[in-house]
Design a protein around this motif. Structure first.
Motif, PDB file in Angstrom:
ATOM      1  N   ARG A  15       0.814  -1.308  -0.053  1.00 48.92           N
ATOM      2  CA  ARG A  15      -0.179   0.127  -0.149  1.00 48.92           C
ATOM      3  C   ARG A  15       0.727   1.122  -0.075  1.00 48.92           C
ATOM      4  O   ARG A  15       2.094   1.154   0.467  1.00 48.92           O
ATOM      5  CB  ARG A  15      -0.959   0.056   1.229  1.00 48.92           C
ATOM      6  CG  ARG A  15      -1.668  -1.275   1.278  1.00 48.92           C
ATOM      7  CD  ARG A  15      -2.512  -1.113   2.632  1.00 48.92           C
ATOM      8  NE  ARG A  15      -3.152  -2.298   3.078  1.00 48.92           N
ATOM      9  CZ  ARG A  15      -3.592  -2.640   4.002  1.00 48.92           C
ATOM     10  NH1 ARG A  15      -3.580  -1.832   5.075  1.00 48.92           N
ATOM     11  NH2 ARG A  15      -4.381  -3.805   4.358  1.00 48.92           N
ATOM     12  N   PRO A  16       0.340   2.322  -0.553  1.00 48.43           N
ATOM     13  CA  PRO A  16       0.926   3.653  -0.295  1.00 48.43           C
ATOM     14  C   PRO A  16       1.214   3.873   1.065  1.00 48.43           C
ATOM     15  O   PRO A  16       0.193   3.631   2.038  1.00 48.43           O
ATOM     16  CB  PRO A  16      -0.079   4.756  -0.828  1.00 48.43           C
ATOM     17  CG  PRO A  16      -0.580   3.803  -1.903  1.00 48.43           C
ATOM     18  CD  PRO A  16      -0.804   2.534  -1.287  1.00 48.43           C
ATOM     19  N   ALA A  17       2.155   4.635   1.521  1.00 48.45           N
ATOM     20  CA  ALA A  17       2.543   5.031   2.893  1.00 48.45           C
ATOM     21  C   ALA A  17       1.667   5.991   3.621  1.00 48.45           C
ATOM     22  O   ALA A  17       1.072   6.880   2.746  1.00 48.45           O
ATOM     23  CB  ALA A  17       3.836   5.495   2.954  1.00 48.45           C
ATOM     24  N   ILE A  18       1.285   5.678   4.743  1.00 51.30           N
ATOM     25  CA  ILE A  18       0.515   6.601   5.551  1.00 51.30           C
ATOM     26  C   ILE A  18       1.705   7.597   6.281  1.00 51.30           C
ATOM     27  O   ILE A  18       2.330   6.678   6.951  1.00 51.30           O
ATOM     28  CB  ILE A  18      -0.344   6.111   6.350  1.00 51.30           C
ATOM     29  CG1 ILE A  18      -1.689   5.153   5.372  1.00 51.30           C
ATOM     30  CG2 ILE A  18      -1.405   6.971   7.325  1.00 51.30           C
ATOM     31  CD1 ILE A  18      -2.458   4.429   6.457  1.00 51.30           C
ATOM     32  N   THR A  19       1.248   8.795   6.609  1.00 49.60           N
ATOM     33  CA  THR A  19       2.292   9.609   7.527  1.00 49.60           C
ATOM     34  C   THR A  19       1.159  10.324   8.580  1.00 49.60           C
ATOM     35  O   THR A  19       0.372  10.909   7.961  1.00 49.60           O
ATOM     36  CB  THR A  19       3.086  10.539   6.504  1.00 49.60           C
ATOM     37  OG1 THR A  19       2.233  11.414   5.764  1.00 49.60           O
ATOM     38  CG2 THR A  19       4.107   9.686   5.792  1.00 49.60           C
ATOM     39  N   TRP A  20       1.702  10.203   9.882  1.00 45.89           N
ATOM     40  CA  TRP A  20       0.673  10.681  10.853  1.00 45.89           C
ATOM     41  C   TRP A  20       1.395  12.359  11.005  1.00 45.89           C
ATOM     42  O   TRP A  20       2.517  12.465  10.855  1.00 45.89           O
ATOM     43  CB  TRP A  20       0.517  10.048  11.897  1.00 45.89           C
ATOM     44  CG  TRP A  20      -0.176   8.623  11.823  1.00 45.89           C
ATOM     45  CD1 TRP A  20       0.468   7.295  12.137  1.00 45.89           C
ATOM     46  CD2 TRP A  20      -1.253   8.483  11.030  1.00 45.89           C
ATOM     47  NE1 TRP A  20      -0.372   6.405  11.562  1.00 45.89           N
ATOM     48  CE2 TRP A  20      -1.488   6.656  11.191  1.00 45.89           C
ATOM     49  CE3 TRP A  20      -2.201   9.091  10.377  1.00 45.89           C
ATOM     50  CZ2 TRP A  20      -2.618   6.374  10.580  1.00 45.89           C
ATOM     51  CZ3 TRP A  20      -3.506   8.442   9.990  1.00 45.89           C
ATOM     52  CH2 TRP A  20      -3.638   7.280  10.018  1.00 45.89           C
TER      53      TRP A  20
END
Length: 301
Positions: A15-20
């Motif tokens: 999946r595409p990365a998630i950044t918080w």
């Protein structure tokens, strides 16, 4: 033999990365179940031997302890550590326990629709009947709290085949019922996503299986530490599911406080709400703009 039409298989490794926000690696929220139970219907019970009696003082009283006492003890701990609750709210609470609503409004809690009462599961309705039911639940919560819910979790994590579609029509954007991931992911209903919730890191399940207070604290630490390790390249979500009639018991209180103290002290944690998790995910990964053909007319396996 029905196929699952609500979401597709998506391995977390592809999946595409998630950044918080702030470079956090784990988004942490407390899912606080604030519920109303009917005195003449069986529901969650600590002792099944009397669960079908009407009335059932043993089990009803155990559940009722949460609204009378346990919630206030839990609020003390959340306040101490600066944590806003994501409240899974039965709409009947607005009528029966307005003091809890007032306390939550003062603390800017996030409010999710959680059906009308946890004595009745969300199932067995035709589409039009369900639309009317959901409209009443959501409007009642919006009027009482001053906030229109953005998320849904059914009583007992229940839905019909049409629930996500109808929720989207009513302006909601996420559900918690499908506890199959460590990240949010899109549903095939446009604009709707699933946000992680937990039936494992859940006081009702854990303590119902004989978990001790120290073991609960260790599990919270272990859950966070593993998710933090997993999140080197993409953010994860940690949900801590609480029920005031369970975690609010006096002998468990200090262990909740220890668990929250640990989470509040983690530099890699974004202490937030499920609303904000959904909003941030949708900002980074907008969902598909068109509605799948005949969605909602096929069962979900």
């Amino acid at each position: 033999m029905a196929e699952n039409k609500l979401f597709t298989y998506s391995p977390i490794s592809e999946r595409p990365a998630i950044t918080w926000p702030g470079g956090a690696r784990v988004a942490v929220y407390v899912g606080l179940n604030v519920e109303h139970f009917l005195v003449d219907r069986p529901s969650t019970s600590i002792w099944p031997g009397s669960a079908n009696l009407v009335p059932d003082p043993l089990n009803y009283g155990w559940r009722d302890y949460g609204a009378r006492v346990g919630i206030w003890r839990t609020i003390e701990s959340l306040d101490r550590h600066g944590i806003r609750a994501s409240v899974l709210l039965n709409s009947a609470v607005a009528h029966h326990y307005p003091q809890i609503i007032e306390a939550g409004r003062a603390r800017n809690w996030a409010w999710l629709a959680h059906g009308r009462t946890n004595s009745i599961l969300h199932t067995g309705m035709e589409r039009d009947e369900e639309r009317q039911f959901l409209t009443d639940v959501i409007d009642t919560i919006a009027t009482a709290t001053g906030q229109r819910p953005r998320g849904w979790m059914g009583p007992g994590l229940t839905e019909t085949f049409h629930t996500p579609e109808l929720l989207a029509e009513l302006g909601l954007s996420y559900v918690l019922d499908w506890t199959n991931d460590d990240q949010p992911y899109p549903l095939t209903v446009p604009g709707m996503i699933s946000v992680p919730y937990s039936v494992e890191l859940n006081d009702l399940i854990l303590f119902g299986k004989g978990c001790s207070g120290p073991e609960f604290v260790r599990m919270v630490r272990d859950q966070y530490e593993q998710l933090h390790a997993d999140s080197e390249h993409s953010g994860r979500v940690m949900a801590l599911a609480l029920h005031p009639f369970v975690i609010g018991q006096p002998f468990r209180h200090k262990y909740l406080d220890q668990a929250l103290e640990f989470l509040a002290g983690q530099e890699g944690a974004w202490l937030t709400t499920s609303d904000e998790i959904a909003e941030e995910y949708l900002r980074q990964h907008p969902t598909h703009p068109t509605r799948p053909r005949e969605l909602g007319d096929h069962p979900v396996a």
